[in-house]
Design an enzyme around this catalytic site. Structure first.
Site, mmCIF file in Angstrom:
data_model
loop_
_atom_site.group_PDB
_atom_site.id
_atom_site.type_symbol
_atom_site.label_atom_id
_atom_site.label_comp_id
_atom_site.label_asym_id
_atom_site.label_seq_id
_atom_site.Cartn_x
_atom_site.Cartn_y
_atom_site.Cartn_z
ATOM 1 N N SER A 1 49.079 38.330 44.512
ATOM 2 C CA SER A 1 49.154 37.785 43.360
ATOM 3 C C SER A 1 47.830 38.438 42.557
ATOM 4 O O SER A 1 46.760 38.254 42.716
ATOM 5 C CB SER A 1 48.942 36.094 43.267
ATOM 6 O OG SER A 1 47.813 35.781 44.035
ATOM 7 N N ALA B 1 45.926 38.447 38.923
ATOM 8 C CA ALA B 1 45.799 37.489 37.636
ATOM 9 C C ALA B 1 46.790 37.926 36.629
ATOM 10 O O ALA B 1 47.115 36.916 35.826
ATOM 11 C CB ALA B 1 44.332 37.363 37.259
ATOM 12 N N LYS C 1 41.721 41.509 54.119
ATOM 13 C CA LYS C 1 42.547 42.404 53.449
ATOM 14 C C LYS C 1 41.689 43.060 52.393
ATOM 15 O O LYS C 1 41.978 44.450 52.069
ATOM 16 C CB LYS C 1 43.768 41.779 52.808
ATOM 17 C CG LYS C 1 43.556 40.694 52.090
ATOM 18 C CD LYS C 1 43.211 41.049 50.641
ATOM 19 C CE LYS C 1 43.155 39.968 49.610
ATOM 20 N NZ LYS C 1 42.863 40.529 48.294
ATOM 21 N N SER D 1 43.800 45.828 42.013
ATOM 22 C CA SER D 1 42.860 45.198 43.024
ATOM 23 C C SER D 1 41.416 45.892 42.910
ATOM 24 O O SER D 1 41.175 47.030 42.863
ATOM 25 C CB SER D 1 43.504 45.554 44.381
ATOM 26 O OG SER D 1 42.391 45.453 45.407
ATOM 27 N N ASN E 1 39.101 45.743 45.104
ATOM 28 C CA ASN E 1 38.604 46.050 46.344
ATOM 29 C C ASN E 1 39.225 47.397 46.549
ATOM 30 O O ASN E 1 38.665 48.430 46.620
ATOM 31 C CB ASN E 1 38.992 45.427 47.389
ATOM 32 C CG ASN E 1 38.127 44.002 47.489
ATOM 33 O OD1 ASN E 1 37.150 43.962 47.958
ATOM 34 N ND2 ASN E 1 38.962 42.876 47.035
#
Length: 326
Positions: free
Chosen positions: A137, A139, A190, A253, A255
């Protein structure tokens, strides 16, 4: 009967979850420290610092008064960064009614203790029911009302089921489970693997290398999950494989983006620190403690410590002894 969902944290994810709650027909309250953010959300239906291009649902009520936000809440969503969770709930937790389950919405492992977020909060608020929300998910997708599916975990099955029903909405589907630690393990680890995937693309190794890293990284995640007594279906589910797939493939993402910048040799000092950076050394130590083979996680830790280069890490991974696939 009106239901109230309280969200602690006015960042992108907190704002998105407050929007989700409002679209689901709930009384949606959002706690933020910044007074200007609160005024902007209430007046203009926008968060000027995060997701500023998205008009938020009318039902959100933002406030700097944490007590007012959590009073009478059917659920309190703690959207506080993992490394700040202990301090954040030490400060705000006493305001949360004992009847209100606390849903942890941060993915990480506490750096100083190696504890999962539920373990941290259980120390602070031992009498509260603790749950976690995790899954693939972003935002911006949730705030826009795009279809999303996640997992809600609580060791008490009735609470997990009630929270899944409460938080599910027109475009937000929640699955329930009692495998709290399994859900948290997948969500935390992850992030480390996403840094590896981003670094490979940033360095120019291509999509084939990215796919190999994600797949073999998932094998490491399964081994760690087994050692942590996570259920196989949890690791194979939304909070494990699902979140890994999303996080390792999109520049949305944090990361993955951090890994991209690392692979390109960009200056990282001004970049927001990704949660996987804090989690990597903890994950590597966890693997050593349980005698788990996790060469990709080990490589990310060494890379972030400056002990090896990306090229050296990839060469070492490719030159490991051949084995049957597990």
């Amino acid at each position: 009967m009106s239901t109230k969902i309280a969200v602690l944290g006015g960042g992108a994810w907190g704002t998105a979850l407050a929007a989700m709650a409002a679209k689901g027909g709930h009384e949606s309250w959002l706690y933020a420290r910044d007074a200007e953010t609160v005024v902007a959300i209430n007046k203009d239906r926008r968060n000027p610092c995060y997701l500023g291009d998205i008009t938020l649902a009318d039902g959100i009520r933002a406030s700097t008064d944490a007590a007012a936000v959590v009073t009478g809440a059917d659920a309190v969503l703690a959207v506080i960064p993992a490394q700040a969770m202990r301090n954040g709930l030490s400060e705000l937790g006493t305001l949360i009614p004992q009847a209100s389950p606390i849903v942890l919405c941060a993915k990480g492992i506490e750096q100083n203790t190696g504890r999962l977020m539920s373990e941290v909060v259980a120390e602070i608020l031992p009498d509260h029911r603790i749950a976690a929300l995790s899954g693939p998910s972003f935002a911006s997708d949730v705030a826009r009302g795009l279809p999303t599916a996640v997992t809600v975990a609580c060791e008490d099955a009735n609470t997990a089921d009630r929270l899944a029903a409460l938080l599910s909405g027109p475009a937000f589907r929640c699955y329930s489970t009692t495998d709290l630690k399994g859900v948290e393990t997948g969500g935390a680890l992850k992030n480390v693997l996403a840094i590896a995937a981003g670094a490979a693309i940033g360095r120019g190794y291509g999509a084939s290398a990215q796919a190999a890293l994600v797949t073999r990284g998932f094998a490491e995640l399964r081994r760690i999950g087994q050692a942590m007594s996570a259920r196989p279906e949890t690791i194979m589910g939304l909070s494990g494989l699902g979140d890994l797939m999303l996080t390792c493939s999109s520049s949305q993402s944090r990361n993955y983006s951090y890994g991209l910048a690392l692979g390109r040799g960009e200056d990282l000092t001004s970049r927001p620190l990704a949660e996987g950076v804090a989690t990597a050394p903890i994950a590597a130590e966890l693997c050593r403690k349980h005698n788990i083979s996790a060469p990709i996680i080990d490589a990310v830790g060494a890379l972030l410590d400056g002990k090896i280069t990306i090229d050296e890490a990839v060469t070492a991974l490719l030159n490991r002894p051949l084995k049957t696939e597990d």
